[in-house]
Each structure stands twice: as structure tokens, then as C-alpha cells.
Design a protein around this motif. Structure first.
Motif, short mmCIF file in Angstrom:
data_model
loop_
_atom_site.label_atom_id
_atom_site.label_comp_id
_atom_site.label_asym_id
_atom_site.label_seq_id
_atom_site.Cartn_x
_atom_site.Cartn_y
_atom_site.Cartn_z
N GLN A 63 16.97 -72.16 -29.12
CA GLN A 63 17.82 -70.98 -28.86
C GLN A 63 19.19 -71.42 -28.36
O GLN A 63 20.21 -70.80 -28.71
CB GLN A 63 17.15 -70.05 -27.84
CG GLN A 63 15.74 -69.62 -28.18
CD GLN A 63 15.57 -69.21 -29.63
OE1 GLN A 63 16.31 -68.37 -30.15
NE2 GLN A 63 14.59 -69.82 -30.30
N VAL A 64 19.22 -72.45 -27.53
CA VAL A 64 20.50 -72.97 -27.04
C VAL A 64 21.35 -73.47 -28.21
O VAL A 64 22.56 -73.20 -28.28
CB VAL A 64 20.28 -74.09 -26.01
CG1 VAL A 64 21.60 -74.77 -25.63
CG2 VAL A 64 19.61 -73.53 -24.75
N LEU A 65 20.72 -74.17 -29.15
CA LEU A 65 21.46 -74.64 -30.33
C LEU A 65 21.93 -73.47 -31.19
O LEU A 65 23.02 -73.52 -31.77
CB LEU A 65 20.58 -75.58 -31.16
CG LEU A 65 20.25 -76.94 -30.55
CD1 LEU A 65 19.46 -77.79 -31.53
CD2 LEU A 65 21.52 -77.68 -30.14
N SER A 66 21.11 -72.43 -31.28
CA SER A 66 21.52 -71.24 -32.04
C SER A 66 22.74 -70.60 -31.40
O SER A 66 23.69 -70.19 -32.10
CB SER A 66 20.37 -70.23 -32.11
OG SER A 66 19.26 -70.76 -32.82
N LEU A 67 22.74 -70.51 -30.07
CA LEU A 67 23.91 -69.99 -29.37
C LEU A 67 25.14 -70.84 -29.64
O LEU A 67 26.24 -70.33 -29.87
CB LEU A 67 23.63 -69.93 -27.86
CG LEU A 67 22.71 -68.82 -27.37
CD1 LEU A 67 22.36 -69.03 -25.90
CD2 LEU A 67 23.36 -67.45 -27.57
N ALA A 68 24.95 -72.17 -29.60
CA ALA A 68 26.07 -73.08 -29.85
C ALA A 68 26.65 -72.86 -31.23
O ALA A 68 27.87 -72.84 -31.41
CB ALA A 68 25.62 -74.53 -29.68
N ALA A 69 25.79 -72.66 -32.23
CA ALA A 69 26.26 -72.45 -33.60
C ALA A 69 27.05 -71.15 -33.71
O ALA A 69 28.11 -71.10 -34.36
CB ALA A 69 25.07 -72.43 -34.56
#
Length: 263
Positions: free
Chosen positions: A147-153
Motif C-alpha cells: 500500500q505504501v508503494l501504491s501511495l508512492a506511485a
């Protein structure tokens, strides 16, 4: 100035406040802050900026900040350390480059991210999911990381990256942003390629960078790559071979050479 110290790799906080209880402060971790509802002012590095429902802020360790709440505000915080990014618990994080780029380009979005309506809905759902997973964050660690990576994207595609040359201050932000994003791809950091990207001559971009930073373009790239490699080595979870692959270097000896020549 007060400085908060966080020792856990990740803390997820979800709270509502009418009055902000913390003084102007710094901390030893990063914070992704989501304004679920409410409005007020966000004071960061001496600049006061309005905030409202749906805003997202990314705060680093050296940013001094506080909030002035004007309307009851629901905050959701993801507070994470370098350890969380670079292998908490001995686990190497996939996709860490996306979060590294976002963090290193904070100067382009101090005022918060201006999200599209669709991205705002997605971000809201992601933060809600993360809050729902926090009761057992150890078991859900990999899901939370995704989820953190999704937010970053999503946040990356809402960054004000500039390609053409415009006002000087914005030019330098765009150049830094380009370097931070492409530090893993040495071929894209060659002067002719960068000059083409910014639609300027090869003979212009180097002197322009030196004039505005006091460093040569090559030296800045070298120092920046060195600092990121040292950070990964300090975490103890990356082999030299993995580091070489991540940064587009030939092999382990090439990593060693970068470390020697950048000291």
C-alpha cells in the motif's frame, strides 16, 4: 526546537483533533500525512500553507512543522524510518526505489500534493485499508508495504515535475527531480541525454548546474549515488551484487569503485 525520536520501523496513527497538541518540531523519521477531513494551516519550514480534506503531505526528518487547526481535523499518519524502507527485520524491500525518489524530491511538494478526483478516491481507500491492517501490522507487513508503494506511485504522478526550462528556481527543482528519479539508470544521467530531456544544449546544462549549486553535475550525481549506496550498506540487508543491479552498475567491483572515488 523539540525533536521526536521513533524507534519502531513503522507507526500508523489515526486520530481526530480540534487543537494541535505538538509544538513546532522535527523528528528522526518520515511522515506521510493524510487529511481525511478538516481544514487549517500547515506550518513547514517557516512557511504557512492552507490544508483541507484530501490533502497529503510528505515530511522528512529535517522539516520543522506543526498544524494550526481551524476545523476539526481527522489525521492519518504513516510514520516510517530508514530501517522500514531498507529491510526492517532483515527483509529486503522490493520497489524501494519508488519511495526513495519521492522522499528525495520533497522540495517539489512542500505545499502538499494536488490530487485529481480519481486519485483522491484511491488514496482515501488506501489509507483506510492501512488503518484497518494496523491491528496486526506484523502479520500484515507485506500488504502494508504494498500500500505504501501504491501511495508512492500515485503521489509521483501528481508531482509538479517540469521538463522545459522555465523560471530558474523551478528549473533546478526539475533537474534535481530528474536526477533523483533516474539515479538507478546511469545512461539517463549523461549530459547529452539530460540536455535533450530539458531541451537545452549539452554545453549549457553543466555550467548552468554549476552556477546554481556550486557543484559540477557529475560531482552531484556521484555524491548522491554514493550517499544512497552507503545507506543501503549501513542497513546490512543488501549484497554488493544487489546494489550493483539496483543502480545499473556493472558488478560488485564497480560498487566498490564508486565508494572509493566518492569519499
Amino acid at each position: 526546537m523539540k525533536r521526536y525520536h521513533q524507534y519502531e520501523p513503522l507507526i500508523i496513527a489515526d486520530f481526530t483533533a480540534n487543537i494541535w497538541q505538538h509544538p513546532l518540531h522535527k523528528h528522526n523519521h518520515y511522515e506521510l500525512i493524510y487529511i481525511r477531513t478538516g481544514k487549517g494551516m500547515h506550518v513547514i519550514n517557516g512557511v504557512t500553507l492552507p490544508y483541507e480534506s484530501g490533502n497529503v503531505f510528505l515530511i522528512g526528518p529535517e522539516e520543522a512543522h506543526s498544524f494550526e487547526i481551524k476545523e476539526q481535523t481527522h489525521f492519518i499518519y504513516l510514520k516510517f524510518t530508514d530501517q522500514y524502507m531498507h529491510g526492517a527485520g532483515g527483509q529486503i524491500r522490493d520497489g524501494v526505489q519508488h519511495l526513495e525518489y519521492l522522499i528525495k524530491s520533497r522540495e517539489t511538494h512542500y505545499a502538499g500534493f494536488k490530487l485529481s478526483a480519481q486519485d483522491s478516491r484511491i488514496v482515501d481507500m488506501i489509507f483506510n485499508l492501512v488503518v484497518g491492517l494496523r491491528a496486526d501490522s506484523f502479520t500484515n507487513d507485506q500488504i502494508i508495504w504494498m500500500q505504501v508503494l501504491s501511495l508512492a506511485a500515485i503521489l509521483q504522478r501528481n508531482m509538479p515535475e517540469l521538463k522545459p526550462v522555465g523560471p530558474r528556481g523551478r528549473d533546478m527543482q526539475a533537474i534535481f527531480c530528474y536526477i533523483h528519479k533516474n539515479i538507478y539508470y546511469p545512461n539517463l544521467l549523461k549530459a547529452p541525454i539530460m540536455a535533450g530531456h530539458f531541451n537545452v544544449s549539452q554545453d549549457y546544462i553543466g555550467p548552468y548546474f554549476k552556477r546554481n549549486t556550486g557543484l559540477t553535475l557529475r560531482q552531484y550525481i556521484s555524491d548522491y549515488r554514493y550517499s544512497m549506496i552507503r545507506q543501503r550498506i549501513a542497513g546490512g540487508n543488501y549484497s554488493l551484487k544487489q546494489i550493483a543491479n539496483d543502480f545499473g552498475l556493472t558488478d560488485e567491483s564497480h560498487v566498490s569503485k564508486v565508494l572509493r572515488t566518492s569519499k
